[in-house]
Design a protein around this motif. Sequence first.
Motif, mmCIF file in Angstrom:
data_model
loop_
_atom_site.group_PDB
_atom_site.id
_atom_site.type_symbol
_atom_site.label_atom_id
_atom_site.label_comp_id
_atom_site.label_asym_id
_atom_site.label_seq_id
_atom_site.Cartn_x
_atom_site.Cartn_y
_atom_site.Cartn_z
ATOM 1 N N ILE A 180 46.326 46.838 43.943
ATOM 2 C CA ILE A 180 47.045 47.913 43.243
ATOM 3 C C ILE A 180 46.263 49.212 43.362
ATOM 4 N N LYS A 181 44.960 49.130 43.145
ATOM 5 C CA LYS A 181 44.111 50.318 43.299
ATOM 6 C C LYS A 181 44.223 50.884 44.710
ATOM 7 N N ASP A 182 44.149 50.020 45.711
ATOM 8 C CA ASP A 182 44.233 50.493 47.094
ATOM 9 C C ASP A 182 45.570 51.182 47.361
ATOM 10 N N LYS A 183 46.634 50.633 46.805
ATOM 11 C CA LYS A 183 47.953 51.224 47.018
ATOM 12 C C LYS A 183 48.040 52.599 46.355
ATOM 13 N N LEU A 184 47.488 52.718 45.150
ATOM 14 C CA LEU A 184 47.484 54.011 44.462
ATOM 15 C C LEU A 184 46.604 55.013 45.197
ATOM 16 N N ASP A 185 45.471 54.569 45.706
ATOM 17 C CA ASP A 185 44.584 55.472 46.446
ATOM 18 C C ASP A 185 45.240 55.937 47.742
ATOM 19 N N LEU A 186 45.940 55.016 48.423
ATOM 20 C CA LEU A 186 46.669 55.418 49.626
ATOM 21 C C LEU A 186 47.727 56.463 49.280
ATOM 22 N N ALA A 187 48.448 56.232 48.205
ATOM 23 C CA ALA A 187 49.470 57.193 47.780
ATOM 24 C C ALA A 187 48.846 58.550 47.474
ATOM 25 N N ALA A 188 47.662 58.543 46.878
ATOM 26 C CA ALA A 188 46.990 59.803 46.548
ATOM 27 C C ALA A 188 46.694 60.607 47.813
ATOM 28 N N ALA A 224 43.844 55.256 36.565
ATOM 29 C CA ALA A 224 42.942 55.090 35.423
ATOM 30 C C ALA A 224 43.312 53.851 34.622
ATOM 31 N N ARG A 225 44.607 53.632 34.392
ATOM 32 C CA ARG A 225 45.051 52.431 33.680
ATOM 33 C C ARG A 225 44.669 51.173 34.474
ATOM 34 N N THR A 226 44.810 51.236 35.793
ATOM 35 C CA THR A 226 44.455 50.093 36.627
ATOM 36 C C THR A 226 42.967 49.790 36.539
ATOM 37 N N ALA A 227 42.129 50.809 36.595
ATOM 38 C CA ALA A 227 40.680 50.605 36.544
ATOM 39 C C ALA A 227 40.244 50.005 35.221
ATOM 40 N N ILE A 228 40.880 50.425 34.132
ATOM 41 C CA ILE A 228 40.482 49.923 32.817
ATOM 42 C C ILE A 228 40.875 48.465 32.643
ATOM 43 N N ARG A 229 41.831 47.981 33.447
ATOM 44 C CA ARG A 229 42.236 46.580 33.338
ATOM 45 C C ARG A 229 41.084 45.630 33.634
ATOM 46 N N THR A 230 40.189 46.014 34.512
ATOM 47 C CA THR A 230 39.033 45.180 34.819
ATOM 48 C C THR A 230 37.735 45.864 34.385
ATOM 49 N N ASN A 231 37.856 46.799 33.442
ATOM 50 C CA ASN A 231 36.701 47.447 32.813
ATOM 51 C C ASN A 231 35.777 48.111 33.835
ATOM 52 N N LYS A 232 36.382 48.742 34.838
ATOM 53 C CA LYS A 232 35.611 49.485 35.827
ATOM 54 C C LYS A 232 35.560 50.942 35.385
ATOM 55 N N TYR A 233 34.539 51.249 34.609
ATOM 56 C CA TYR A 233 34.537 52.492 33.859
ATOM 57 C C TYR A 233 34.251 53.723 34.709
ATOM 58 N N LEU A 337 45.310 58.336 28.120
ATOM 59 C CA LEU A 337 44.266 58.847 29.004
ATOM 60 C C LEU A 337 43.046 59.300 28.204
ATOM 61 N N ILE A 338 43.272 59.924 27.053
ATOM 62 C CA ILE A 338 42.159 60.324 26.195
ATOM 63 C C ILE A 338 41.342 59.103 25.790
ATOM 64 N N LEU A 339 42.024 58.016 25.462
ATOM 65 C CA LEU A 339 41.326 56.811 25.010
ATOM 66 C C LEU A 339 40.670 56.064 26.164
ATOM 67 N N ILE A 340 41.274 56.130 27.350
ATOM 68 C CA ILE A 340 40.602 55.579 28.535
ATOM 69 C C ILE A 340 39.320 56.370 28.798
ATOM 70 N N ALA A 341 39.424 57.699 28.695
ATOM 71 C CA ALA A 341 38.238 58.540 28.898
ATOM 72 C C ALA A 341 37.170 58.209 27.867
ATOM 73 N N ALA A 342 37.572 58.049 26.610
ATOM 74 C CA ALA A 342 36.605 57.748 25.555
ATOM 75 C C ALA A 342 35.872 56.441 25.849
ATOM 76 N N GLU A 343 36.614 55.414 26.230
ATOM 77 C CA GLU A 343 35.990 54.117 26.523
ATOM 78 C C GLU A 343 35.104 54.202 27.757
ATOM 79 N N ALA A 344 35.546 54.960 28.747
ATOM 80 C CA ALA A 344 34.740 55.122 29.955
ATOM 81 C C ALA A 344 33.469 55.903 29.667
ATOM 82 N N TYR A 345 33.588 56.983 28.897
ATOM 83 C CA TYR A 345 32.383 57.739 28.514
ATOM 84 C C TYR A 345 31.409 56.848 27.760
ATOM 85 N N LEU A 346 31.923 56.052 26.820
ATOM 86 C CA LEU A 346 31.071 55.192 26.010
ATOM 87 C C LEU A 346 30.293 54.208 26.877
#
Length: 441
Positions: A180-188, A224-233, A337-346
């Motif tokens: 899923i990440k690869d597909k989103l990155d390709l789309a980007a 960002a939602r995809t990355a947080i699924r496997t806690n890749k901060y 997204l704010i909460l993903i950022a908060a968890e990633a910053y933490l």
Amino acid sequence: MVLSLGSCSFFELEDVSDPNFPDRSAFLANPTKSQLDFLATGIFSDLRTNGSGTGQGILLAYQVPGVIGREIYVLSTSDNRYVTELLGITPIDNANFLSGYFGSYSSARRSARTLADAAGNSPQITEEQRNAYLGFANTAEAYAMLVLSDLQYENGLRVDVSDPLKPGKILPYPQVVAAIKDKLDLAATQFAKAGTTLPFPVPSGFANFNTPATMLRFNRALAARTAIRTNKYTEALAAVQASFFSLTAAPTAGPLFNYGGANPDVFNSLFQVPNSKGSTVVVAHPSFVTDIRPTDTRISKVRKRDLRATTGLSSEFEPAIYASNTAPIPVIKNEELILIAAEAYLNTANKAKAVEAINVLANFYKVAPVTIADSDAKLLNEILYHRRYSLFYEGQRWVDLRRLNRLGDITPETTSDGKKTSVLKQLPLPFAEVQWDVANP
């Protein structure tokens, strides 16, 4: 991705001419721009409803994890499977209606693949236009795959579906998320080469995401939602910072699935008439009210109703998120997204930034702020509290607790007639998927 004949399936699109379910040969031979536009429009519609237009896909994608995650109950006098099966009293029948989401999002994947293949072949569009179509197709397919993987989890998912009659084997969850990440990155990368204008129309709910640059920000939000699924901060933080994330914009800002009502459009399937007396009623889990903090304004997401009791469960509150049957449904919101950022910053040694992000929502929703002196454990609990109430009935709480190994935070209830519930980890692989692999070892 296989469903039985007669269902809405990944493999049943060959003879269908509806633009939501296109005849692939018609698009792959020599597709015109008009045909590509029709297909793109169909994909937007497919993601918000399903092929039949009943909304079963998004309905189940929000309700099923909502019940398992104890955000809601679906209480029915005619069908108790929302309780007995989703609350773990009895095993889930993998051939029943609870697998309906699988066909809905599989058909969206199929339509997205058709658009990508057609756009790749079309001699009637420019290279910038081609990249725009490809970027959207890959983003849409990734979104559908993410919904499916949230519900299937460790069962895995088929990633290679380029040949519908010879799909790849089901891959494990980590490989699915990576795909899923690869597909989103390709789309980007494709959106980055798509010029300044999208060649296809977007629905009104995507009015602020109607250029390649803004569609790219939507794509990064999904990344960002995809990355947080496997806690890749680290990945989550990079993606969220490239998205439409903002500490100053409205928390609820973001793309929407919009609904126009009666035929030829459809209704918001999550809307429920206040104090409905129908045979099937969605109610708020009682803990939504007992656990919310006294000043939290998100209490407005539920309203009091006549006590509803059935199948040994009851509640006197119901969701009050949608004002009408044409109200839009959020796809992904700034506050997520704010909460993903908060968890990633933490989790990347930037506690001050995590505190700042958490307090944006604490101040907005009138709850006590956090401080830099608070422990990391307390800050994570605050993030989960805000995710629970900001993303109520959006299919996120169960996934959050699961990815953090905190499903034990949910206390299984015992029904009034003595039945003990449990907390499921995932839904079973649909019967037809199992049978396909039996027939095609």
